[in-house]
Design a protein around this motif. Structure first.
Motif, PDB file in Angstrom:
ATOM      1  N   UNK A 201      46.148  34.440  37.042  1.00  0.00           N
ATOM      2  CA  UNK A 201      47.596  34.607  36.857  1.00  0.00           C
ATOM      3  C   UNK A 201      48.135  33.587  35.854  1.00  0.00           C
ATOM      4  N   UNK A 202      47.649  32.341  35.952  1.00  0.00           N
ATOM      5  CA  UNK A 202      48.106  31.300  35.031  1.00  0.00           C
ATOM      6  C   UNK A 202      47.682  31.608  33.599  1.00  0.00           C
TER       7      UNK A 202
ATOM      8  N   UNK B 235      49.268  33.487  28.167  1.00  0.00           N
ATOM      9  CA  UNK B 235      48.847  34.318  27.046  1.00  0.00           C
ATOM     10  C   UNK B 235      47.382  34.148  26.674  1.00  0.00           C
ATOM     11  N   UNK B 236      46.562  33.691  27.627  1.00  0.00           N
ATOM     12  CA  UNK B 236      45.124  33.485  27.392  1.00  0.00           C
ATOM     13  C   UNK B 236      44.362  34.687  27.946  1.00  0.00           C
TER      14      UNK B 236
ATOM     15  N   UNK C 240      53.538  38.613  34.204  1.00  0.00           N
ATOM     16  CA  UNK C 240      54.126  38.083  32.976  1.00  0.00           C
ATOM     17  C   UNK C 240      53.306  38.390  31.742  1.00  0.00           C
ATOM     18  N   UNK C 241      52.400  39.394  31.836  1.00  0.00           N
ATOM     19  CA  UNK C 241      51.591  39.732  30.645  1.00  0.00           C
ATOM     20  C   UNK C 241      52.501  40.271  29.545  1.00  0.00           C
ATOM     21  N   UNK C 242      52.050  40.056  28.319  1.00  0.00           N
ATOM     22  CA  UNK C 242      52.874  40.453  27.165  1.00  0.00           C
ATOM     23  C   UNK C 242      52.396  41.765  26.598  1.00  0.00           C
TER      24      UNK C 242
ATOM     25  N   UNK D 279      36.340  30.437  39.908  1.00  0.00           N
ATOM     26  CA  UNK D 279      37.261  31.488  39.493  1.00  0.00           C
ATOM     27  C   UNK D 279      38.202  31.785  40.653  1.00  0.00           C
ATOM     28  N   UNK D 280      39.476  31.938  40.360  1.00  0.00           N
ATOM     29  CA  UNK D 280      40.450  32.266  41.400  1.00  0.00           C
ATOM     30  C   UNK D 280      41.531  33.167  40.817  1.00  0.00           C
TER      31      UNK D 280
END
Length: 190
Positions: free
Chosen positions: A160-161, A166-167, A188-190, A154-155
């Motif tokens: 962030x990716x 959108x996951x 960049x979250x929606x 986990x990183x």
């Protein structure tokens, strides 16, 4: 004498792996506390996706809420210029001469230790604690205490990716951190 470990990083965002490592070291070495120390981002790097120091600190606060053995060490955020661990440790030792400090690093950093600024002098100032990390070796010529910990691949960059794609990040970060990221549209979250 008080015993405190420092866990440094960008914490952008802080995730459950950070908390797991801190908890394992706390109990393995019978420490009084673990301090999460957000790094200053070097001048030649852009802050990841416009996330401010204030946001990183707030996410850390939410992550460690309710654990009296965890705190935030803001010494690097208060300083100007590049943050070298050697200088930070000297400042901490001057501020708290009755505290024995440990510095937690992952196996990825163990491999990189020979390149650290003033590493030989730093080794005389502080005890390094290494934590295994998947896909990295922990062999070194430096005196490091190794602590066993459940290993998570986990990183922060993975998180962030996932946000950008959108996951879901549920169960990768504290729920309060996940909500903070969503409410503030970080990474960049929606």
């Amino acid at each position: 004498m008080k015993k405190a470990a420092i866990l440094g990083g960008t914490f952008s965002p802080p995730h459950l792996g950070h908390l797991l490592i801190a908890n394992e070291v706390l109990y393995a070495l019978d420490l009084d506390e673990v301090r999460f120390m957000p790094n200053h981002i070097p001048p030649h790097k852009v802050q990841p996706l416009g996330v401010s120091d204030k946001d990183r600190v707030r996410m850390l606060e939410l992550s460690i809420e309710g654990n009296s053995c965890f705190s935030i060490e803001g010494v690097e955020l208060e300083r100007e210029g590049p943050s070298y661990t050697y200088d930070t440790v000297r400042i901490l030792q001057e501020m708290e001469p009755d505290t024995e400090f440990y510095f937690i690093i992952g196996a990825d950093m163990i491999e990189y230790l020979p390149k650290w600024h003033r590493i030989d002098e730093l080794m005389n100032l502080i005890q390094f604690v290494g934590v295994k990390r998947p896909q990295y070796k922990e062999e070194t010529d430096y005196p490091i205490i190794m602590v066993e910990s459940p290993q998570l691949l986990l990183s922060s960059s993975l998180i962030r990716q996932r946000i950008e794609d959108g996951i879901t990040i549920k169960y990768l970060v504290d729920d309060k951190v996940r909500r903070y990221i969503e409410e503030n549209k970080l990474y960049g979250s929606r």
